[in-house]
Design an enzyme around this catalytic site. Structure first.
Site, PDB file in Angstrom:
ATOM      1  N   VAL A   1       0.813  -1.227   0.000  1.00  8.98           N
ATOM      2  CA  VAL A   1       0.000   0.000   0.000  1.00  8.98           C
ATOM      3  C   VAL A   1       0.844   1.275   0.000  1.00  8.98           C
ATOM      4  CG1 VAL A   1      -2.099  -1.020   0.959  1.00  8.98           C
ATOM      5  CG2 VAL A   1      -0.358  -0.111   2.519  1.00  8.98           C
TER       6      VAL A   1
ATOM      7  N   ASN B   1      -5.199   0.278   8.087  1.00 11.86           N
ATOM      8  CA  ASN B   1      -4.611  -0.268   9.315  1.00 11.86           C
ATOM      9  C   ASN B   1      -3.109  -0.519   9.197  1.00 11.86           C
ATOM     10  OD1 ASN B   1      -4.667  -1.994  11.893  1.00 11.86           O
ATOM     11  ND2 ASN B   1      -4.042  -3.469  10.321  1.00 11.86           N
TER      12      ASN B   1
ATOM     13  N   LYS C   1       1.843   9.448  12.666  1.00 12.62           N
ATOM     14  CA  LYS C   1       0.546   9.140  13.273  1.00 12.62           C
ATOM     15  C   LYS C   1      -0.216  10.416  13.633  1.00 12.62           C
ATOM     16  CE  LYS C   1       0.436   4.601  13.209  1.00 12.62           C
ATOM     17  NZ  LYS C   1      -0.541   3.898  12.353  1.00 12.62           N
TER      18      LYS C   1
ATOM     19  N   TYR D   1       7.550   7.833  13.604  1.00 16.92           N
ATOM     20  CA  TYR D   1       6.235   7.183  13.807  1.00 16.92           C
ATOM     21  C   TYR D   1       5.252   8.183  14.416  1.00 16.92           C
ATOM     22  CZ  TYR D   1       2.948   3.617  15.631  1.00 16.92           C
ATOM     23  OH  TYR D   1       1.843   2.857  15.911  1.00 16.92           O
ATOM     24  N   ALA D   2       5.692   8.884  15.466  1.00 16.80           N
ATOM     25  CA  ALA D   2       4.815   9.851  16.131  1.00 16.80           C
ATOM     26  C   ALA D   2       4.362  10.942  15.158  1.00 16.80           C
ATOM     27  CB  ALA D   2       5.539  10.469  17.330  1.00 16.80           C
ATOM     28  N   ALA D   3       5.296  11.424  14.343  1.00 18.65           N
ATOM     29  CA  ALA D   3       4.963  12.488  13.385  1.00 18.65           C
ATOM     30  C   ALA D   3       3.960  11.974  12.349  1.00 18.65           C
ATOM     31  CB  ALA D   3       6.235  12.982  12.704  1.00 18.65           C
TER      32      ALA D   3
ATOM     33  N   SER E   1      -2.280   6.418  16.477  1.00 22.32           N
ATOM     34  CA  SER E   1      -1.696   5.783  17.670  1.00 22.32           C
ATOM     35  C   SER E   1      -1.627   6.858  18.744  1.00 22.32           C
ATOM     36  CB  SER E   1      -0.283   5.281  17.356  1.00 22.32           C
ATOM     37  OG  SER E   1       0.429   5.036  18.555  1.00 22.32           O
TER      38      SER E   1
HETATM   39  N1  LIG Z   1      -0.375  -2.998  18.385  1.00 23.20           N
HETATM   40  C1  LIG Z   1      -0.418  -1.886  19.067  1.00 23.20           C
HETATM   41  O1  LIG Z   1      -0.222  -1.850  20.295  1.00 23.20           O
HETATM   42  C2  LIG Z   1      -0.730  -0.595  18.347  1.00 23.20           C
HETATM   43  C3  LIG Z   1      -0.848   0.581  19.086  1.00 23.20           C
HETATM   44  C4  LIG Z   1      -1.154   1.765  18.435  1.00 23.20           C
HETATM   45  C5  LIG Z   1      -1.337   1.762  17.054  1.00 23.20           C
HETATM   46  N2  LIG Z   1      -1.196   0.610  16.356  1.00 23.20           N
HETATM   47  C6  LIG Z   1      -1.383   0.674  14.909  1.00 23.20           C
HETATM   48  O2  LIG Z   1      -2.311  -0.328  14.512  1.00 23.20           O
HETATM   49  C7  LIG Z   1      -1.999  -0.784  13.208  1.00 23.20           C
HETATM   50  C8  LIG Z   1      -1.852  -2.281  13.184  1.00 23.20           C
HETATM   51  O3  LIG Z   1      -0.928  -2.654  14.149  1.00 23.20           O
HETATM   52  P1  LIG Z   1      -0.748  -4.184  14.594  1.00 23.20           P
HETATM   53  O4  LIG Z   1       0.333  -4.177  15.633  1.00 23.20           O
HETATM   54  O5  LIG Z   1      -2.061  -4.770  14.889  1.00 23.20           O
HETATM   55  O6  LIG Z   1      -0.224  -4.766  13.199  1.00 23.20           O
HETATM   56  P2  LIG Z   1       0.804  -5.915  12.766  1.00 23.20           P
HETATM   57  O7  LIG Z   1       2.181  -5.326  12.707  1.00 23.20           O
HETATM   58  O8  LIG Z   1       0.597  -7.169  13.563  1.00 23.20           O
HETATM   59  O9  LIG Z   1       0.264  -6.197  11.299  1.00 23.20           O
HETATM   60  C9  LIG Z   1       0.377  -5.258  10.295  1.00 23.20           C
HETATM   61  C10 LIG Z   1       0.169  -5.949   8.964  1.00 23.20           C
HETATM   62  O10 LIG Z   1       0.414  -4.979   7.945  1.00 23.20           O
HETATM   63  C11 LIG Z   1       1.100  -5.608   6.889  1.00 23.20           C
HETATM   64  N3  LIG Z   1       1.845  -4.603   6.126  1.00 23.20           N
HETATM   65  C12 LIG Z   1       2.974  -3.950   6.525  1.00 23.20           C
HETATM   66  N4  LIG Z   1       3.391  -3.128   5.546  1.00 23.20           N
HETATM   67  C13 LIG Z   1       2.505  -3.262   4.516  1.00 23.20           C
HETATM   68  C14 LIG Z   1       2.410  -2.674   3.228  1.00 23.20           C
HETATM   69  N5  LIG Z   1       3.317  -1.786   2.793  1.00 23.20           N
HETATM   70  N6  LIG Z   1       1.371  -3.040   2.425  1.00 23.20           N
HETATM   71  C15 LIG Z   1       0.454  -3.946   2.855  1.00 23.20           C
HETATM   72  N7  LIG Z   1       0.508  -4.541   4.072  1.00 23.20           N
HETATM   73  C16 LIG Z   1       1.530  -4.206   4.885  1.00 23.20           C
HETATM   74  C17 LIG Z   1       2.005  -6.624   7.564  1.00 23.20           C
HETATM   75  O11 LIG Z   1       2.398  -7.652   6.677  1.00 23.20           O
HETATM   76  C18 LIG Z   1       1.136  -7.113   8.731  1.00 23.20           C
HETATM   77  O12 LIG Z   1       0.401  -8.274   8.406  1.00 23.20           O
HETATM   78  C19 LIG Z   1      -0.725  -0.024  12.789  1.00 23.20           C
HETATM   79  O13 LIG Z   1      -1.078   1.101  12.028  1.00 23.20           O
HETATM   80  C20 LIG Z   1      -0.120   0.370  14.109  1.00 23.20           C
HETATM   81  O14 LIG Z   1       0.716   1.514  13.998  1.00 23.20           O
HETATM   82  C21 LIG Z   1      -0.892  -0.563  16.966  1.00 23.20           C
END
Ligand SMILES: NC(=O)c1ccc[n+]([C@@H]2O[C@H](COP(=O)([O-])OP(=O)(O)OC[C@H]3O[C@@H](n4cnc5c(N)ncnc54)[C@H](O)[C@@H]3O)[C@@H](O)[C@H]2O)c1
Length: 266
Positions: free
Chosen positions: A70, A96, A166, A162-164, A148
């Site tokens: 993406v 996501n 998000k 990342y912070a910037a 986030s």
């Molecule tokens: N887990 C947390 O505690 C948390 C906290 C705050 C925000 N988030 C945000 O939630 C979202 C999901 O986090 P998570 O930890 O559940 O995810 P994760 O890292 O377990 O999964 C993310 C998925 O995205 C896919 N991906 C990565 N780059 C891609 C690309 N360029 N094109 C298509 N797919 C791609 C990966 O293959 C993976 O399957 C993220 O945006 C993350 O920043 C997570």
């Protein structure tokens, strides 16, 4: 009782997960399908989506996997066309994909900065750019972007890129919400806090605590007033509400899913 997303078509990016269990994208696929949505599940690799496909189908849902990076405009355009070819429309977009890299302003190198902005922010721009014309033609749509708490607070380590990125997602979503409100399209953001998703074991503990998962979990837990950590299902339920018609008058705003962490100051 009618299901909340009956017959809606949802593109969910990052539909896989870095490990077994409830990542945010996987949970969104399953919850949205339980509520009647047809899921167009997008990720880089099929392996990461196997559990998502199995759990969604176990729940009686319809899900079509599609491989797409993406951060590539041409790949995203092809992906949206493939969704239209498969399901005929797109009602919901859940952005996501994302993930953090450590480092503050001095420590971060330029390549990591660019990668962080591409995967977390450009991905949101590209998918919105590709999906919005279809939603405009339909006269309706709901977009949910994933920020986030790192985008609104300092949350324990300097992950400046990342912070910037998000933080930028929140304002990108607000501006897009205002522009497309007259077309019947809503754009909102979910702001997950420090969740216990598979990413904690698979990536974050190594990134932050030399692989000490318990130490990382304790450091995250002590910031949360509720005293326990949510997981991807909590993010998914917030996104589900924003995607549904229950949120018909809600656009350009955020739901924070963090057990009270970001309002605490002690
Ligand atoms: N887990 C947390 O505690 C948390 C906290 C705050 C925000 N988030 C945000 O939630 C979202 C999901 O986090 P998570 O930890 O559940 O995810 P994760 O890292 O377990 O999964 C993310 C998925 O995205 C896919 N991906 C990565 N780059 C891609 C690309 N360029 N094109 C298509 N797919 C791609 C990966 O293959 C993976 O399957 C993220 O945006 C993350 O920043 C997570």
């Amino acid at each position: 009782m009618a299901r909340r997303l009956e017959n809606k078509v949802a593109i969910i990016t990052g539909a896989g997960c870095v490990g077994p269990g409830w990542g945010n994208g996987r949970a969104a696929c399953v919850r949205f399908a339980e509520e009647g949505a047809k899921i167009f599940a997008v990720d880089l690799k099929l392996e990461t989506m196997e559990e998502t496909l199995a759990r969604t189908r176990e729940a009686g849902g319809e899900i079509e996997p599609y491989l797409c990076d993406v951060t590539s405009q041409s790949a995203v355009l092809d992906m949206v066309e493939a969704c239209i070819a498969r399901f005929g429309r797109v009602d919901i977009l859940v952005n996501n994909v994302g993930g953090s890299a450590k480092g503050g302003a001095v420590e971060l190198d330029e390549a990591t900065w660019h990668r962080q902005l591409d995967v977390n922010l450009k991905s949101v721009f590209l998918t919105c750019k590709a999906v919005l014309p279809h939603m405009v033609a339909q006269g309706s749509g709901s977009i949910i972007n994933t920020s986030s708490t790192s985008g609104i607070r300092y949350t324990g380590s300097p992950q400046a890129a990342y912070a910037a990125a998000k933080a930028a997602i929140i304002q990108f979503s607000r501006v897009t919400a205002v522009e497309f409100a007259p077309k019947g399209i809503r754009v909102n953001t979910v702001v997950p806090g420090q969740l216990h998703t598979p990413m904690v074991e698979t990536r974050l503990a190594g990134q932050r605590m030399g692989g000490d998962v318990d130490a990382l979990l304790q450091s995250r837990l002590k910031r949360i007033p509720m005293g326990w950590m949510g997981d991807g299902r909590d993010t998914a339920n917030a996104a589900l509400f924003l995607a549904s018609d229950e949120a018909r008058f809600i656009t350009g705003t955020e739901i924070i899913v963090d057990g009270g962490m970001s309002v605490r100051c002690d």
